[in-house]
Design an enzyme around this catalytic site. Sequence first.
Site, PDB file in Angstrom:
ATOM      1  N   ASP A 146      -2.983   5.581  19.180  1.00  0.00           N
ATOM      2  CA  ASP A 146      -4.132   6.063  20.289  1.00  0.00           C
ATOM      3  C   ASP A 146      -3.178   6.518  21.408  1.00  0.00           C
ATOM      4  O   ASP A 146      -3.681   7.775  21.826  1.00  0.00           O
ATOM      5  CB  ASP A 146      -4.996   4.853  20.613  1.00  0.00           C
ATOM      6  CG  ASP A 146      -5.879   4.509  19.292  1.00  0.00           C
ATOM      7  OD1 ASP A 146      -6.095   5.361  18.515  1.00  0.00           O
ATOM      8  OD2 ASP A 146      -6.156   3.381  19.220  1.00  0.00           O
ATOM      9  N   VAL A 204      -1.842  -2.609   9.363  1.00  0.00           N
ATOM     10  CA  VAL A 204      -2.269  -1.001   9.745  1.00  0.00           C
ATOM     11  C   VAL A 204      -3.536  -0.981   9.120  1.00  0.00           C
ATOM     12  O   VAL A 204      -4.524  -0.186   9.732  1.00  0.00           O
ATOM     13  CB  VAL A 204      -1.543  -0.301   8.893  1.00  0.00           C
ATOM     14  CG1 VAL A 204      -1.724   1.254   9.317  1.00  0.00           C
ATOM     15  CG2 VAL A 204      -0.037  -0.335   9.702  1.00  0.00           C
ATOM     16  N   GLY A 218       0.889  -1.190  -0.124  1.00  0.00           N
ATOM     17  CA  GLY A 218      -0.077  -0.067   0.114  1.00  0.00           C
ATOM     18  C   GLY A 218       0.812   1.175   0.122  1.00  0.00           C
ATOM     19  O   GLY A 218       1.410   1.668   0.839  1.00  0.00           O
ATOM     20  N   ALA A 219       0.993   1.866  -1.230  1.00  0.00           N
ATOM     21  CA  ALA A 219       1.809   3.248  -1.242  1.00  0.00           C
ATOM     22  C   ALA A 219       0.958   4.256  -1.422  1.00  0.00           C
ATOM     23  O   ALA A 219       1.372   5.195  -1.876  1.00  0.00           O
ATOM     24  CB  ALA A 219       2.702   3.020  -2.501  1.00  0.00           C
ATOM     25  N   ARG A 235      -1.866  10.139  20.583  1.00  0.00           N
ATOM     26  CA  ARG A 235      -2.827  11.150  20.435  1.00  0.00           C
ATOM     27  C   ARG A 235      -3.059  11.644  22.031  1.00  0.00           C
ATOM     28  O   ARG A 235      -3.121  12.745  22.151  1.00  0.00           O
ATOM     29  CB  ARG A 235      -4.043  10.670  19.889  1.00  0.00           C
ATOM     30  CG  ARG A 235      -3.883  10.585  18.171  1.00  0.00           C
ATOM     31  CD  ARG A 235      -5.270   9.919  17.499  1.00  0.00           C
ATOM     32  NE  ARG A 235      -4.958  10.085  16.336  1.00  0.00           N
ATOM     33  CZ  ARG A 235      -5.616   9.290  15.327  1.00  0.00           C
ATOM     34  NH1 ARG A 235      -6.269   8.315  15.628  1.00  0.00           N
ATOM     35  NH2 ARG A 235      -5.277   9.278  14.008  1.00  0.00           N
ATOM     36  N   ARG A 265     -14.829   3.036  10.913  1.00  0.00           N
ATOM     37  CA  ARG A 265     -13.699   1.566  10.525  1.00  0.00           C
ATOM     38  C   ARG A 265     -14.351   0.480  10.157  1.00  0.00           C
ATOM     39  O   ARG A 265     -13.919  -0.077   9.156  1.00  0.00           O
ATOM     40  CB  ARG A 265     -12.745   1.828  11.627  1.00  0.00           C
ATOM     41  CG  ARG A 265     -12.083   2.704  11.963  1.00  0.00           C
ATOM     42  CD  ARG A 265     -10.840   2.580  13.325  1.00  0.00           C
ATOM     43  NE  ARG A 265     -10.149   3.782  13.625  1.00  0.00           N
ATOM     44  CZ  ARG A 265     -10.742   4.371  14.604  1.00  0.00           C
ATOM     45  NH1 ARG A 265     -11.578   4.438  15.205  1.00  0.00           N
ATOM     46  NH2 ARG A 265      -9.874   5.474  14.946  1.00  0.00           N
ATOM     47  N   ASN A 318     -11.551  -4.168   3.002  1.00  0.00           N
ATOM     48  CA  ASN A 318     -10.340  -4.521   3.247  1.00  0.00           C
ATOM     49  C   ASN A 318      -9.967  -5.930   3.644  1.00  0.00           C
ATOM     50  O   ASN A 318      -8.839  -6.242   3.448  1.00  0.00           O
ATOM     51  CB  ASN A 318     -10.086  -3.505   4.341  1.00  0.00           C
ATOM     52  CG  ASN A 318     -10.012  -2.096   3.745  1.00  0.00           C
ATOM     53  OD1 ASN A 318      -9.946  -1.880   2.873  1.00  0.00           O
ATOM     54  ND2 ASN A 318      -9.748  -1.252   4.544  1.00  0.00           N
ATOM     55  N   ASP A 368       2.478  -1.668  -4.382  1.00  0.00           N
ATOM     56  CA  ASP A 368       0.877  -1.290  -4.575  1.00  0.00           C
ATOM     57  C   ASP A 368       0.366  -1.579  -5.699  1.00  0.00           C
ATOM     58  O   ASP A 368       0.956  -2.153  -6.800  1.00  0.00           O
ATOM     59  CB  ASP A 368       0.810   0.313  -4.822  1.00  0.00           C
ATOM     60  CG  ASP A 368      -0.638   0.888  -4.285  1.00  0.00           C
ATOM     61  OD1 ASP A 368      -0.433   1.534  -3.248  1.00  0.00           O
ATOM     62  OD2 ASP A 368      -1.418   0.911  -5.015  1.00  0.00           O
ATOM     63  N   ASN A 396      -7.463  -1.094   8.189  1.00  0.00           N
ATOM     64  CA  ASN A 396      -8.571  -0.933   8.973  1.00  0.00           C
ATOM     65  C   ASN A 396      -9.692  -1.882   8.497  1.00  0.00           C
ATOM     66  O   ASN A 396     -10.016  -2.093   7.251  1.00  0.00           O
ATOM     67  CB  ASN A 396      -9.286   0.432   9.404  1.00  0.00           C
ATOM     68  CG  ASN A 396      -8.442   1.031  10.499  1.00  0.00           C
ATOM     69  OD1 ASN A 396      -8.205   0.418  11.468  1.00  0.00           O
ATOM     70  ND2 ASN A 396      -8.365   2.474  10.418  1.00  0.00           N
ATOM     71  N   HIS A 454      -9.247  -0.884  18.245  1.00  0.00           N
ATOM     72  CA  HIS A 454      -8.750   0.489  17.559  1.00  0.00           C
ATOM     73  C   HIS A 454     -10.280   0.868  17.017  1.00  0.00           C
ATOM     74  O   HIS A 454     -10.643   0.578  15.910  1.00  0.00           O
ATOM     75  CB  HIS A 454      -7.945   0.188  16.579  1.00  0.00           C
ATOM     76  CG  HIS A 454      -7.558   1.392  15.881  1.00  0.00           C
ATOM     77  ND1 HIS A 454      -7.362   2.633  16.456  1.00  0.00           N
ATOM     78  CD2 HIS A 454      -7.667   2.014  14.544  1.00  0.00           C
ATOM     79  CE1 HIS A 454      -6.839   3.689  15.594  1.00  0.00           C
ATOM     80  NE2 HIS A 454      -7.308   3.436  14.562  1.00  0.00           N
TER      81      HIS A 454
END
Length: 310
Positions: free
Chosen positions: A150, A120, A11-12, A153, A90, A97, A35, A122, A177
């Site tokens: 998380d 990574v 995934g770029a 943040r 998500r 996904n 990708d 979701n 998450h």
Amino acid sequence: MPKRPKISIVGAGNVGATAAHWAAAKELGDIVLVDVVDGIPQGKGLDLLESGPVELFDAKITGTNSYEPTADSDVVIITAGIARKPGMSRDDLLMTNAGIVRQVTEQIAKYSPNAVLIIVSNPLDVMCQVALKASKFPKHRVVGMAGVLDTARYRTFLAEAINVSVEDIQALVLGGHGDTMVPLVSYTTVSGIPITQLIDKDKLDKIVQRARDGGIEIVNYLKTGSAYYAPSAAAVQMAESIIKDKKRLLPCAAYLEGEFGINDVYCGVPVVLGASGVERIIQVHLTLDEKAALQKSADAVRVQVAKLPA
Ligand code: NAI
Ligand code: 2OP
């Protein structure tokens, strides 16, 4: 002669390309960006490579649409998939996904059977489960990134509110998450000083909620996608701990088999990350309320896992 470590990033897009940027700047090793879209990984990879003489890092950076160049990676960060737009949770990403993560993981596992996978995409905890099954790897080599983000943040907002360096805020955010994540106030300190001595309860409650809503806050600003600077930095911190066998103790999504009384599901817990991936899960003492919140969060992940095709 020892070889440089090899990190592949699938995934770029925003998170993947920015992770490549952080990893190159930290000189973690050679990087392969993969990708499905022709030209994107090649163009971003070459552009990043050309920043080496300015930023003074040595790394081979390859952009590709195939998996052969990823062969024998030490760490693979999987960010492939679609990201949230305003109004999407998500979980709205689940079915699309799951198909993407399953397919890319099978390819990665074929070419890098000994890699540690950092997931990574979701919805994170569910995608970890998809990757575990698709890779057929042992559970310690499939770990998810969410808790570091998380927690970052939460630490950012606390540092701002009490006007101290972010470096001095230690905290743990556990759980899945999503909206049920579990920021642990009892494990939040500023250089060892319990947070409750430095901020009043009302302000702290608001910060805890803002951390829970941290993802959607960015989505609402960006409108066309979701956060990527902090998520990619978090994934690369995990990759660094694995590549350098640093044994950082970080909140990560790990497959639980009885830890915290939770079974057969991925959930964010404190883990020690080293060369073999999740080397230990640290079962910190939780209050009854925290235990119940963690259980509820794991149950929410389980509900989503049950929606996946067998
Ligand atoms: P993005 O849309 O910028 O990038 C995704 C990339 O995946 C695109 O370049 C796309 O072409 C590629 N892709 C799609 N299908 C593919 C396939 N079959 N094989 C290879 N590549 C494929 O999205 P962004 O912002 O980079 O986010 C990526 C994922 O990470 C999303 O699912 C997002 O929700 C998730 N995310 C998770 C976070 C977490 O805390 N775990 C934080 C931020 C994002
Ligand atoms: C985030 O928390 C969207 O999961 C992503 O920013």
